[in-house]
Design a protein around this motif. Structure first.
Motif, PDB file in Angstrom:
ATOM      1  N   THR A  37       0.534  -0.915   0.421  1.00 16.82           N
ATOM      2  CA  THR A  37       0.075  -0.277  -0.297  1.00 16.82           C
ATOM      3  C   THR A  37       0.538   1.565  -0.351  1.00 16.82           C
ATOM      4  O   THR A  37       1.748   1.276   1.062  1.00 16.82           O
ATOM      5  CB  THR A  37      -0.617  -0.374   0.564  1.00 16.82           C
ATOM      6  N   ALA A  38       1.334   1.754  -1.323  1.00 21.09           N
ATOM      7  CA  ALA A  38       1.544   3.339  -1.078  1.00 21.09           C
ATOM      8  C   ALA A  38       1.340   3.906  -0.443  1.00 21.09           C
ATOM      9  O   ALA A  38       0.253   4.663   0.661  1.00 21.09           O
ATOM     10  CB  ALA A  38       0.704   3.822  -2.251  1.00 21.09           C
ATOM     11  N   ASP A  39       2.440   5.364   0.407  1.00 21.51           N
ATOM     12  CA  ASP A  39       2.315   6.220   1.314  1.00 21.51           C
ATOM     13  C   ASP A  39       0.733   6.764   0.751  1.00 21.51           C
ATOM     14  O   ASP A  39       1.905   7.510  -0.611  1.00 21.51           O
ATOM     15  CB  ASP A  39       3.899   6.859   1.849  1.00 21.51           C
ATOM     16  N   ILE A  40       0.514   8.052   1.917  1.00 23.04           N
ATOM     17  CA  ILE A  40      -0.149   8.560   0.766  1.00 23.04           C
ATOM     18  C   ILE A  40       0.570  10.002   1.142  1.00 23.04           C
ATOM     19  O   ILE A  40       0.943  10.432  -0.266  1.00 23.04           O
ATOM     20  CB  ILE A  40      -1.032   9.182   2.082  1.00 23.04           C
ATOM     21  N   ALA A  41       1.951  10.165   1.336  1.00 27.83           N
ATOM     22  CA  ALA A  41       2.781  11.501   1.425  1.00 27.83           C
ATOM     23  C   ALA A  41       3.428  10.993  -0.303  1.00 27.83           C
ATOM     24  O   ALA A  41       4.023  11.841  -0.977  1.00 27.83           O
ATOM     25  CB  ALA A  41       4.645  11.331   2.148  1.00 27.83           C
ATOM     26  N   SER A  42       3.149   9.953  -0.710  1.00 28.14           N
ATOM     27  CA  SER A  42       3.898   9.406  -2.245  1.00 28.14           C
ATOM     28  C   SER A  42       3.108   9.965  -3.419  1.00 28.14           C
ATOM     29  O   SER A  42       2.796   9.891  -4.321  1.00 28.14           O
ATOM     30  CB  SER A  42       4.315   8.212  -2.385  1.00 28.14           C
ATOM     31  N   TYR A  43       1.782  10.367  -3.021  1.00 27.40           N
ATOM     32  CA  TYR A  43       0.625  10.756  -4.256  1.00 27.40           C
ATOM     33  C   TYR A  43       0.830  11.835  -4.697  1.00 27.40           C
ATOM     34  O   TYR A  43       1.409  12.772  -3.914  1.00 27.40           O
ATOM     35  CB  TYR A  43      -0.794  10.719  -2.819  1.00 27.40           C
ATOM     36  N   PRO A  44       0.937  11.883  -5.921  1.00 26.99           N
ATOM     37  CA  PRO A  44       0.585  13.372  -6.453  1.00 26.99           C
ATOM     38  C   PRO A  44       0.507  14.531  -5.399  1.00 26.99           C
ATOM     39  O   PRO A  44      -0.502  14.767  -4.832  1.00 26.99           O
ATOM     40  CB  PRO A  44       0.080  12.869  -7.522  1.00 26.99           C
ATOM     41  N   GLU A  45       1.618  15.801  -5.854  1.00 26.18           N
ATOM     42  CA  GLU A  45       0.542  17.216  -5.271  1.00 26.18           C
ATOM     43  C   GLU A  45      -1.001  17.515  -5.643  1.00 26.18           C
ATOM     44  O   GLU A  45      -1.289  17.800  -4.118  1.00 26.18           O
ATOM     45  CB  GLU A  45       1.581  18.298  -5.215  1.00 26.18           C
ATOM     46  N   ASP A  46      -1.592  17.352  -6.382  1.00 23.44           N
ATOM     47  CA  ASP A  46      -2.813  17.860  -6.957  1.00 23.44           C
ATOM     48  C   ASP A  46      -3.481  16.552  -6.712  1.00 23.44           C
ATOM     49  O   ASP A  46      -5.401  16.159  -7.357  1.00 23.44           O
ATOM     50  CB  ASP A  46      -2.861  18.423  -8.190  1.00 23.44           C
ATOM     51  N   SER A  47      -3.354  15.542  -5.689  1.00 22.30           N
ATOM     52  CA  SER A  47      -4.319  14.082  -5.603  1.00 22.30           C
ATOM     53  C   SER A  47      -5.727  14.424  -4.195  1.00 22.30           C
ATOM     54  O   SER A  47      -5.363  13.264  -3.706  1.00 22.30           O
ATOM     55  CB  SER A  47      -3.416  13.428  -5.487  1.00 22.30           C
ATOM     56  N   GLU A  48      -5.676  15.482  -4.166  1.00 18.75           N
ATOM     57  CA  GLU A  48      -6.868  15.684  -2.782  1.00 18.75           C
ATOM     58  C   GLU A  48      -7.506  14.850  -2.865  1.00 18.75           C
ATOM     59  O   GLU A  48      -7.443  13.876  -1.901  1.00 18.75           O
ATOM     60  CB  GLU A  48      -7.673  17.044  -3.358  1.00 18.75           C
TER      61      GLU A  48
END
Length: 394
Positions: free
Chosen positions: A133-144
């Motif tokens: 499961t990917a860390d939320i911190a790794s999501y793109p900045e605009d992926s609200e």
């Protein structure tokens, strides 16, 4: 607090032994299938086992989940009872072994939803290539929308079709005689057409006994919320119901109608004509918390399938036990009788349980749905996990 700490220690130890078993399992698989270790590249065996072996196993095995379940230790861990699972005290996420989470996530990528263990995985776009499961911190900045999402947590993930099928099977088992449980995928209008068809057939057969239809389905293609209905039909007059009661589960101020009321009325009108609106009665149970933007995602309540299952079972039980109440009782009498049957959500004196208690009950139901699906896979595919079959007999 001491009991809490002890449970976490037990869960950590259990996860550790599971990791060892998966590593042993994959090591044997690599030895026997070296030509299929496509993702190994220049990794050492230990690195490969830690990183990509499980993904390769899923990619190169015809039935990876079933094959894993043939191992009794693997099956036993995935289907362990809830009292062996440690849940985060804040967000309610279960403490899973790393390889266990990978199994659920990799199974989620498979074409067959039958392999998706309910609530225990995240969407593929929230996974790493290896299945973590990917860390939320790794999501793109605009992926609200990805960050602020109920699907990130066990307690708030929407149910998949496996949960609906589980509930459908148990409720339909109560059908018999003049009780018809129509607990099916699809939409309310389809079920109501089925009610008319069944009643018309009974009319042709000169049946005169009243027929009871307990319906559970989504409202419509426009509004996908689940709801329950009970329809009483007289085969002598097969074109129009004798009585109709609908049951929603969203929190509301009694006695106002639920927000989906117009969808109930519209679907009934499409089948029985506009006059049906005059006889539709409301026996809704305000159980489901309204999701408010700004709440932490894990506080969102996506347990509608469990609430509707509870109401459908309660109505089916009342038809079997006190049909006269369903025919002639007031909506309050029927509503109160349903509460007496819905002990998972109501206290003995008829008050709705505290919100925290309901959350714990739903968390247990969610974990049990996973066990149910895993046990079905073991039975359906003839797994050799005899220990598992003995523990979860048919």
């Amino acid at each position: 607090m001491e009991q809490y700490t002890r449970l976490k220690q037990i869960a950590i130890a259990s996860n550790h032994f599971f990791e060892q078993e998966i590593k042993r399992f994959l090591r044997l698989w690599v030895i026997r299938n070296e030509d299929q270790t496509l993702l190994r590249f220049d990794q050492t065996l230990e690195e490969y086992l830690a990183n990509d072996a499980l993904r390769d196993f899923f990619l190169n095995t015809a039935h990876p989940v079933q094959t894993l379940l043939e191992n009794s230790r693997v099956a036993g861990h995935l289907a362990r009872s809830i009292d062996q699972v440690f849940f985060d005290p804040i967000n309610g996420d279960p403490l899973l072994a790393p390889s266990e989470q990978r199994i659920y996530n990799l199974a989620r990528r498979m074409d067959s939803e039958q392999m998706h263990v309910p609530f225990r995985s995240v969407q593929p776009n929230k996974q790493t290539e290896a299945g973590d499961t990917a860390d939320i911190a790794s999501y793109p900045e605009d992926s609200e929308e990805l960050r602020y999402n109920s699907g990130n947590h066990f307690t708030s993930r929407p149910a998949n079709a496996n949960v609906f099928d589980e509930h459908s099977k148990s409720c339909i088992a109560k059908s018999g005689g003049n009780l018809h449980v129509l607990y099916k995928r699809g939409f309310l209008e389809e079920r109501l057409q089925e009610v008319k068809e069944i009643t018309a057939l009974l009319h042709e057969q000169s049946v005169t006994d009243l027929q009871f239809f307990v319906i559970c389905s989504r409202h419509s293609e426009i509004e996908g919320h689940y709801g329950t209905s009970i329809v009483i039909m007289d085969p002598v007059n097969p074109d129009f119901p004798k009585r109709v009661m609908t049951c929603d589960t969203l929190l509301k101020e009694l006695p106002q109608h639920p927000r989906w009321w117009n969808h109930f009325v519209a679907e009934y009108s499409n089948v029985f004509g506009n006059a049906i609106a005059e006889i539709i009665e409301d026996i809704s149970h305000p159980l489901q918390k309204v999701n408010v933007k700004g709440d932490d995602p894990y506080r969102h309540d996506w347990n509608c399938p469990y609430y509707t299952s509870s109401t459908a079972n309660a109505l089916a039980d009342l038809v079997n036990e006190v049909p006269e109440l369903i025919i002639n009782g007031t909506t309050k009498e029927i509503y109160d009788a349903m509460k007496a049957s819905m002990t998972d959500y109501y206290e003995a004196f008829g008050e709705i349980r505290e919100r925290d208690d309901i959350q714990l009950i739903n968390r247990k139901k969610r974990w049990l749905s996973g066990i149910e699906m895993i046990s079905n896979l073991v039975k359906e595919f003839g797994s050799h996990s005899l220990w598992f079959l003995n523990r979860y007999p048919q």
